[in-house]
Scaffold this motif. Structure first.
Motif, PDB file in Angstrom:
ATOM      1  N   MET A  65       0.954  -1.376  -0.092  1.00 47.77           N
ATOM      2  CA  MET A  65      -0.063   0.154  -0.056  1.00 47.77           C
ATOM      3  C   MET A  65       0.741   1.138  -0.089  1.00 47.77           C
ATOM      4  N   SER A  66       0.331   2.349  -0.766  1.00 40.77           N
ATOM      5  CA  SER A  66       1.371   3.554  -0.950  1.00 40.77           C
ATOM      6  C   SER A  66       1.180   4.428   0.386  1.00 40.77           C
ATOM      7  N   THR A  67       2.107   5.135   0.596  1.00 38.33           N
ATOM      8  CA  THR A  67       2.170   5.940   1.872  1.00 38.33           C
ATOM      9  C   THR A  67       1.207   7.241   1.613  1.00 38.33           C
ATOM     10  N   LEU A  68       0.051   7.551   2.341  1.00 39.66           N
ATOM     11  CA  LEU A  68      -0.548   8.540   2.084  1.00 39.66           C
ATOM     12  C   LEU A  68      -0.114   9.589   3.024  1.00 39.66           C
ATOM     13  N   LEU A  69       0.224   9.579   4.078  1.00 37.68           N
ATOM     14  CA  LEU A  69       0.635  10.649   5.298  1.00 37.68           C
ATOM     15  C   LEU A  69       2.137  10.043   5.477  1.00 37.68           C
ATOM     16  N   ASP A  70       2.969  10.860   5.563  1.00 42.35           N
ATOM     17  CA  ASP A  70       4.342  10.738   6.282  1.00 42.35           C
ATOM     18  C   ASP A  70       4.730  11.941   7.263  1.00 42.35           C
ATOM     19  N   ILE A  71       4.771  11.451   8.419  1.00 45.22           N
ATOM     20  CA  ILE A  71       5.270  12.227   9.746  1.00 45.22           C
ATOM     21  C   ILE A  71       6.607  11.913   9.883  1.00 45.22           C
ATOM     22  N   SER A  72       7.537  13.123   9.692  1.00 45.92           N
ATOM     23  CA  SER A  72       9.040  12.566   9.616  1.00 45.92           C
ATOM     24  C   SER A  72       9.539  13.641  10.621  1.00 45.92           C
ATOM     25  N   HIS A  73      10.332  12.870  11.515  1.00 44.88           N
ATOM     26  CA  HIS A  73      11.259  13.562  12.447  1.00 44.88           C
ATOM     27  C   HIS A  73      10.627  14.673  13.169  1.00 44.88           C
ATOM     28  N   ILE A  74       9.344  14.567  13.666  1.00 42.66           N
ATOM     29  CA  ILE A  74       8.821  15.501  14.467  1.00 42.66           C
ATOM     30  C   ILE A  74       9.121  16.046  15.881  1.00 42.66           C
ATOM     31  N   ASP A  75       9.711  17.066  16.236  1.00 43.07           N
ATOM     32  CA  ASP A  75      10.093  17.645  17.516  1.00 43.07           C
ATOM     33  C   ASP A  75       9.037  18.779  17.644  1.00 43.07           C
TER      34      ASP A  75
ATOM     35  N   ALA B 257       7.742  18.756  24.250  1.00 38.50           N
ATOM     36  CA  ALA B 257       6.530  17.981  24.145  1.00 38.50           C
ATOM     37  C   ALA B 257       6.666  16.609  23.401  1.00 38.50           C
ATOM     38  N   LEU B 258       7.344  16.714  22.245  1.00 38.79           N
ATOM     39  CA  LEU B 258       7.636  15.511  21.534  1.00 38.79           C
ATOM     40  C   LEU B 258       8.927  15.616  20.653  1.00 38.79           C
ATOM     41  N   GLN B 259       9.632  14.167  20.491  1.00 41.84           N
ATOM     42  CA  GLN B 259      10.872  14.344  19.999  1.00 41.84           C
ATOM     43  C   GLN B 259      11.184  13.005  19.058  1.00 41.84           C
ATOM     44  N   GLY B 260      11.487  13.384  17.834  1.00 39.81           N
ATOM     45  CA  GLY B 260      11.818  12.535  16.977  1.00 39.81           C
ATOM     46  C   GLY B 260      10.573  11.457  16.505  1.00 39.81           C
ATOM     47  N   VAL B 261       9.427  11.983  16.361  1.00 40.53           N
ATOM     48  CA  VAL B 261       8.200  11.196  16.083  1.00 40.53           C
ATOM     49  C   VAL B 261       8.162  10.850  14.418  1.00 40.53           C
ATOM     50  N   ASP B 262       8.147   9.654  14.117  1.00 43.04           N
ATOM     51  CA  ASP B 262       8.223   9.233  12.796  1.00 43.04           C
ATOM     52  C   ASP B 262       6.954   8.302  12.498  1.00 43.04           C
ATOM     53  N   LEU B 263       6.367   8.410  11.612  1.00 47.45           N
ATOM     54  CA  LEU B 263       5.050   7.573  11.344  1.00 47.45           C
ATOM     55  C   LEU B 263       4.623   7.668   9.812  1.00 47.45           C
ATOM     56  N   LYS B 264       4.252   6.499   9.223  1.00 52.90           N
ATOM     57  CA  LYS B 264       4.001   6.596   7.643  1.00 52.90           C
ATOM     58  C   LYS B 264       2.538   5.897   7.860  1.00 52.90           C
TER      59      LYS B 264
END
Length: 282
Positions: free
Chosen positions: A1-11, A23-30
């Motif tokens: 399945m193709s990635t629709l949403l890419d949350i990349s290295h969120i601080d 509050a957040l450090q290094g959040v990654d999620l596809k």
């Protein structure tokens, strides 16, 4: 399945009177198209912050969010949000509340008859077509939330963001809403991110459960794949050993993380107390 949403290295760092708070450090999620993902974790672990960044209501301190190849920098109709509070305008009927969103998004592309048909279709999806001409003070809490979901769906978003949408409802109404959401998601194949504190709800609804570590500097702790066949029936799942195992995995993660934090706080308080005693003795 193709990635629709890419949350990349969120601080995400907030400025406070006591200094910067991470509050957040290094959040990654596809997240793939058509996927239902739940975010779960203890209060203060940054779940709503992640959702608000995806919604464009907050700008991350570093990192970014890409939706369907485009960077998210502000709110947009391709990301509809359903909050715990339905946020309906009290002087408008259910139909008129949905109509506001539809006209905002499709006012220039749909005719009056198409707009009417589209509003009624979305109210029918959430089983509210019988009460479309009632105002919020004339319907129950669960019905209000159904209208809020209809309003979000009527924007035809690429992704539906839900922040504890059933948290204020009684147990029976909540169960009905969960069943309705499963029906809608199966029919429309929506991509959904939902925040919840309810382990059973997360396992019942999700394709994956993202378990957040405790803050500060919260991040993605573990991701649990939910490979239960759809459609799902809560009565059948109650006897399913795989459902029980998945539920236990989530509880184990939450319990162990919380116990670890409590232990760290206890050790820190003990150290501070010893230093205070030593200073008094000196």
């Amino acid at each position: 399945m193709s990635t629709l949403l890419d949350i990349s290295h969120i601080d995400m760092v907030f400025e406070t009177p006591k200094g910067p708070f991470t509050a957040l450090q290094g959040v990654d999620l596809k997240i793939a198209e058509g996927e239902f993902v739940s975010l779960i974790g203890h209060s203060g672990c940054g779940k709503s912050t992640v959702l608000n960044i995806v919604a464009g209501l907050l700008q991350a301190t570093s990192g970014g969010v890409i939706l369907n190849g485009k960077e998210v920098s502000e709110p947009g109709p391709e990301r509809a949000v359903v909050f715990q509070n339905h946020s309906l305008l009290p002087w408008l009927t259910a139909y008129q509340n949905v109509e506001l969103a539809v006209k905002q998004v499709f006012g220039r592309t749909k005719s009056k008859s198409e707009i009417k048909e589209w509003i009624e279709y979305n109210l029918q999806l959430v089983h509210m077509d019988h009460a479309m001409h009632k105002r919020p003070d004339e319907i129950s809490g669960g019905m209000k939330q159904r209208v809020g979901i209809a309003r979000a769906l009527a924007m035809q978003p690429e992704i539906l963001l839900m922040d504890e949408p059933f948290g204020a409802l009684d147990a029976l109404t909540r169960a009905h809403m969960q069943d309705s959401l499963m029906e809608i998601q199966q029919e429309l194949n929506n991509t959904v991110i939902m925040i919840t504190h309810d382990v059973d709800e997360a396992v019942l609804l999700s394709d994956r459960i993202v378990m957040m570590s405790n803050g500060p500097a919260a991040t993605v702790g573990e991701i649990l794949e939910i490979n239960l066949e759809r459609p799902r029936g809560r009565l059948e799942l109650a006897q399913d050993p795989e459902y029980t195992r998945l539920r236990s995995e989530v509880l184990k993660f939450l319990y162990e993380k919380q116990r670890k934090v409590e232990s760290l706080i206890k050790n820190k308080d003990s150290t501070v107390s010893k230093r205070s005693q030593q200073n008094v003795a000196a």
